[in-house]
Motif scaffolding. Structure first.
Motif, PDB file in Angstrom:
ATOM      1  N   LEU A 146      52.919  37.860  50.875  1.00 32.56           N
ATOM      2  CA  LEU A 146      52.291  38.451  49.643  1.00 32.56           C
ATOM      3  C   LEU A 146      53.015  37.801  48.376  1.00 32.56           C
ATOM      4  N   ASP A 147      54.173  37.480  48.653  1.00 34.14           N
ATOM      5  CA  ASP A 147      54.926  36.833  47.413  1.00 34.14           C
ATOM      6  C   ASP A 147      54.556  35.336  47.357  1.00 34.14           C
ATOM      7  N   ASP A 148      54.425  34.665  48.517  1.00 34.06           N
ATOM      8  CA  ASP A 148      54.065  33.323  48.488  1.00 34.06           C
ATOM      9  C   ASP A 148      52.558  33.156  47.546  1.00 34.06           C
ATOM     10  N   PHE A 149      51.669  34.182  48.280  1.00 33.12           N
ATOM     11  CA  PHE A 149      50.488  34.082  47.693  1.00 33.12           C
ATOM     12  C   PHE A 149      50.395  34.376  46.056  1.00 33.12           C
ATOM     13  N   SER A 150      51.250  35.017  45.699  1.00 33.82           N
ATOM     14  CA  SER A 150      51.404  35.573  44.235  1.00 33.82           C
ATOM     15  C   SER A 150      51.819  34.405  43.333  1.00 33.82           C
ATOM     16  N   GLY A 151      52.404  33.436  43.890  1.00 41.34           N
ATOM     17  CA  GLY A 151      52.628  32.146  43.158  1.00 41.34           C
ATOM     18  C   GLY A 151      53.914  32.155  42.176  1.00 41.34           C
ATOM     19  N   GLU A 152      53.624  31.440  41.142  1.00 40.31           N
ATOM     20  CA  GLU A 152      54.695  30.975  40.288  1.00 40.31           C
ATOM     21  C   GLU A 152      55.178  31.919  39.368  1.00 40.31           C
ATOM     22  N   GLU A 153      54.066  32.704  39.027  1.00 37.69           N
ATOM     23  CA  GLU A 153      54.294  34.030  37.772  1.00 37.69           C
ATOM     24  C   GLU A 153      55.202  34.842  38.460  1.00 37.69           C
ATOM     25  N   LEU A 154      55.088  35.236  39.916  1.00 37.17           N
ATOM     26  CA  LEU A 154      55.838  36.193  40.643  1.00 37.17           C
ATOM     27  C   LEU A 154      57.220  35.393  40.697  1.00 37.17           C
ATOM     28  N   SER A 155      57.376  34.277  41.060  1.00 37.22           N
ATOM     29  CA  SER A 155      58.500  33.567  41.387  1.00 37.22           C
ATOM     30  C   SER A 155      59.470  33.465  40.168  1.00 37.22           C
ATOM     31  N   LYS A 156      59.029  33.578  39.037  1.00 41.28           N
ATOM     32  CA  LYS A 156      59.883  33.394  37.946  1.00 41.28           C
ATOM     33  C   LYS A 156      60.275  34.640  37.695  1.00 41.28           C
ATOM     34  N   LEU A 157      59.372  35.881  37.778  1.00 40.40           N
ATOM     35  CA  LEU A 157      60.077  37.044  37.607  1.00 40.40           C
ATOM     36  C   LEU A 157      61.059  37.462  38.443  1.00 40.40           C
ATOM     37  N   LYS A 158      60.897  37.061  39.827  1.00 42.64           N
ATOM     38  CA  LYS A 158      61.866  37.220  40.911  1.00 42.64           C
ATOM     39  C   LYS A 158      63.392  36.491  40.374  1.00 42.64           C
ATOM     40  N   LEU A 370      52.767  43.400  39.749  1.00 46.32           N
ATOM     41  CA  LEU A 370      52.056  42.091  39.956  1.00 46.32           C
ATOM     42  C   LEU A 370      51.681  41.991  41.507  1.00 46.32           C
ATOM     43  N   ARG A 371      52.622  42.387  41.997  1.00 43.92           N
ATOM     44  CA  ARG A 371      52.197  42.269  43.650  1.00 43.92           C
ATOM     45  C   ARG A 371      51.193  43.297  43.827  1.00 43.92           C
ATOM     46  N   LYS A 372      51.106  44.431  43.419  1.00 45.45           N
ATOM     47  CA  LYS A 372      49.891  45.444  43.687  1.00 45.45           C
ATOM     48  C   LYS A 372      48.646  44.482  43.270  1.00 45.45           C
ATOM     49  N   LYS A 373      48.565  44.014  42.338  1.00 44.09           N
ATOM     50  CA  LYS A 373      47.323  43.429  41.687  1.00 44.09           C
ATOM     51  C   LYS A 373      46.960  42.162  42.794  1.00 44.09           C
ATOM     52  N   ASN A 374      48.106  41.338  43.309  1.00 42.33           N
ATOM     53  CA  ASN A 374      47.891  40.246  44.183  1.00 42.33           C
ATOM     54  C   ASN A 374      47.611  40.856  45.372  1.00 42.33           C
ATOM     55  N   ALA A 375      48.021  41.910  45.895  1.00 43.09           N
ATOM     56  CA  ALA A 375      47.837  42.643  47.280  1.00 43.09           C
ATOM     57  C   ALA A 375      46.322  42.893  47.332  1.00 43.09           C
ATOM     58  N   ASP A 376      45.674  43.614  46.233  1.00 38.13           N
ATOM     59  CA  ASP A 376      44.195  43.776  46.342  1.00 38.13           C
ATOM     60  C   ASP A 376      43.533  42.792  46.457  1.00 38.13           C
ATOM     61  N   ILE A 377      43.889  41.273  45.584  1.00 41.21           N
ATOM     62  CA  ILE A 377      43.016  40.127  45.744  1.00 41.21           C
ATOM     63  C   ILE A 377      43.162  39.706  47.361  1.00 41.21           C
ATOM     64  N   LEU A 378      44.492  39.660  47.884  1.00 40.42           N
ATOM     65  CA  LEU A 378      44.912  38.924  49.303  1.00 40.42           C
ATOM     66  C   LEU A 378      44.282  39.930  50.320  1.00 40.42           C
ATOM     67  N   SER A 379      44.135  41.265  50.078  1.00 41.30           N
ATOM     68  CA  SER A 379      43.577  42.202  51.269  1.00 41.30           C
ATOM     69  C   SER A 379      42.202  41.728  51.290  1.00 41.30           C
ATOM     70  N   GLU A 380      41.342  41.646  50.215  1.00 39.01           N
ATOM     71  CA  GLU A 380      39.842  41.203  50.304  1.00 39.01           C
ATOM     72  C   GLU A 380      39.661  39.776  50.840  1.00 39.01           C
ATOM     73  N   LEU A 381      40.610  39.066  50.498  1.00 41.70           N
ATOM     74  CA  LEU A 381      40.571  37.515  51.055  1.00 41.70           C
ATOM     75  C   LEU A 381      40.528  37.614  52.432  1.00 41.70           C
ATOM     76  N   LEU A 382      41.742  38.273  52.795  1.00 40.93           N
ATOM     77  CA  LEU A 382      42.007  38.380  54.472  1.00 40.93           C
ATOM     78  C   LEU A 382      40.878  39.144  55.025  1.00 40.93           C
ATOM     79  N   ARG A 383      40.394  40.244  54.674  1.00 45.69           N
ATOM     80  CA  ARG A 383      39.481  40.895  55.143  1.00 45.69           C
ATOM     81  C   ARG A 383      38.074  40.165  55.431  1.00 45.69           C
ATOM     82  N   LYS A 384      37.637  39.347  54.628  1.00 43.87           N
ATOM     83  CA  LYS A 384      36.661  38.368  54.692  1.00 43.87           C
ATOM     84  C   LYS A 384      37.085  37.248  55.898  1.00 43.87           C
TER      85      LYS A 384
END
Length: 569
Positions: A146-158, A370-384
């Protein structure tokens, strides 16, 4: 992308070179032919732990060489940051030579460390082995994906959170250290006061120890020095001797001066001798002054010796150098200040602890949102992606559960993949539901989705087809074909459905050849032509008995794969 792999003297491989191309590169062969050695050799070239037992029997070393073409600017920048040299045309050749007890790693001819090679593997290539499927059973891996998918924005926050978290933990540690009873506080205060005063009263000066050492050495050896200096003085005319170098040179000057007007050469020699006479005169004055400086009384010697002992004692006790001693003194002064007004110091720490705790909590909350936001996106992409891989009625969710009691440097979230593969089934944690074959497809779905976001050109799959067959195998094959549209894929497989999708097909086979007069087993790799591909697919379909119908079935499978590739590319 990966241009080629060159292997020499590794396991059953005598010497082989494989050139890889764009698209889907398939490797197949009988069980035990050495397919795992290929993935293993790539891992070794990228810094994996080496064992001299891998060296082919009778050989002195094993050699693995990878040749890459680097065209992506982000990759080139990352390589530059690692001090990895890349040719102007983007070529990068990695080489690892494995010998008994050691190995040598090189990048474009320059020696690099195994650590640098391991860091390179995250930039150049993504290798998915069979063990990676099992990692999906651990929630730690879910958070990482999930964190890898969330990208640079999350990386900076971390990164920001990690800095604040460290500050907070340091303050907590300081608070713990100040949690003293009165007796212990007085003991620490007395000790700090004693050590501070011991250094402060001695007042050592930077460079003083070297000066004292030189002075003491001169004093201890003054008799020898005085004797040698006296002899030098006598010989050069600074003493009372009637026969000295000064007298002899003086006579020589007088004699040459009488004849210098008759010949230019004699005048030049007189000039040189006059310079020597002047230098000798300067020397006589200097050595006379030096001899007088050698005189000292017993009290001066005792004071020097005592001072040197004090300085050496401080150095032995507090750090080995005067700089370290003075630093220790400053630390003790600061400690004394804290201990003398411990109440005020603790109040400041408590205030700082509250401030940083709130800061860390705020950052953890931002990270969680931010993780929750990206989790929703990644969940749908993985489901498809899972539907494409024959999970017909799949439900897939990524749960992000914040917990303020579990604050860490990367946030306070518990992340877990949840799945239901059948209608009416309750959605449950992945490790309670997925079989081995399902894990393979879920990992392929993840790789497919994440691959669109990173810059890695080359993906290697080692038996991604574990536990699947039939129609599902075709779905996996189609997904690999789609992934190969934008990436170079290297895939080891035993399924004909996946092999049929190959843009380039390689056979890995085990055989024998004569070496030093005896038969030796070797693994060979070669690219197959069109007719050879048909035969290999027929072998994968029908085993040892290859019939006309099996061959026709193989051709039909290849035609179906070509139709799929034409549609998706």
């Amino acid at each position: 992308m990966l241009y080629s792999l060159h292997v020499k003297n590794l396991a059953l491989i005598n010497e082989q070179e494989v050139e890889f191309k764009n698209g889907l590169n398939i490797m197949s062969g009988e069980t035990g032919a050495g397919k795992s050695v290929i993935i293993g050799s790539v891992n070794l070239a990228l810094g994996a732990k080496a064992d001299s037992g891998m060296i082919r029997t009778g050989a002195e070393y094993a050699l693995i060489e990878l040749s890459f073409g680097i065209t992506d600017e982000t990759q080139q920048k990352s390589l530059k940051e690692l001090d990895i040299p890349v040719d102007e045309d983007g070529t990068l050749i990695l080489q690892r030579k494995i010998m008994e007890g050691r190995s040598v790693c090189k990048a474009n001819g320059e020696t690099v460390s195994a650590r640098q090679l391991r860091e390179l593997s995250n930039i150049l290539i993504n290798i998915h082995g069979q063990n990676d499927n099992q990692e999906l059973l651990h929630k730690k891996k879910h958070l990482e994906i999930l964190d890898d998918f969330s990208g640079e924005e999350l990386s900076k926050l971390k990164d920001e959170c990690a800095d604040a978290y460290k500050e907070w933990k340091d303050i907590l540690k300081s608070l713990e250290e100040t949690n003293l009873d009165e007796r212990e506080r007085e003991r620490q205060k007395d000790l700090a006061s004693f050590e501070f005063n011991e250094i402060n009263e001695a007042d050592p000066q930077i460079g003083e120890d070297e000066n004292l050492e030189n002075k003491y050495k001169r004093m201890v050896n003054s008799r020898k020095i005085a004797e040698a200096a006296g002899i030098a003085a006598e010989a050069t005319g600074a003493g009372e001797s009637n026969e000295s170098a000064a007298d002899a040179i003086g006579r020589a000057v007088r004699e040459l001066s009488l004849v210098s007007s008759y010949d230019e050469k004699a005048d030049e020699l007189l000039s040189q001798l006059s310079d020597i006479d002047n230098l000798l005169s300067d020397f006589r004055h200097a050595i006379s002054s030096y001899i007088s400086e050698l005189e000292f009384d017993a009290e001066d010697f005792a004071q020097t010796e005592d001072r040197l002992n004090v300085i050496n004692h401080l150095k032995d006790k507090y750090g080995g150098s005067i700089e370290a001693v003075l630093k220790y003194r400053d630390e003790k002064e600061e400690e004394l200040s804290k201990l003398e007004d411990l109440g005020a110091y603790r109040e400041k720490l408590i205030s700082d602890e509250k401030k940083y705790h709130e800061k860390v909590l705020l950052l953890c909350t931002k990270i969680s949102d931010l993780r929750k936001k990206n989790a929703d996106i990644l969940s749908e992409l993985l489901r498809k992606a899972l539907v494409d891989l024959n999970f017909i009625d799949v439900r897939f969710e990524i749960e992000v559960r914040p917990d303020e009691e579990k604050i860490s440097a990367i946030g306070f979230d518990d992340v877990e993949f949840m799945i239901s593969t059948n209608p009416g089934e309750k959605i449950r944690p992945l490790d309670q539901v997925a079989s081995g074959g399902e894990l393979s497809r879920i990992m392929l779905a993840i790789k497919t989705v994440v691959a669109d976001k990173d810059e890695i050109d080359t993906l290697i799959f080692d038996e991604i087809d574990a536990g699947i067959s039939g129609q599902t195998a075709w779905k996996v094959s189609e997904k690999l074909g789609l992934l190969a549209k934008e990436h170079q894929i290297i895939c080891i497989t035993h399924l004909p459905q996946i092999a049929a999708m190959a843009d380039n097909h390689y056979e890995i086979a085990k055989g024998t050849h004569k070496e030093d007069g005896q038969e030796r087993t070797v693994t060979r790799i070669r690219m197959l032509g069109e007719d050879e591909r048909v035969s290999e697919l027929a072998r994968m379909l029908g085993g040892a008995q290859i019939t006309d119908s099996t061959l026709e079935n193989a051709r039909e499978m290849m035609r179906q794969a070509d139709d799929v590739k034409n549609n998706i590319r």
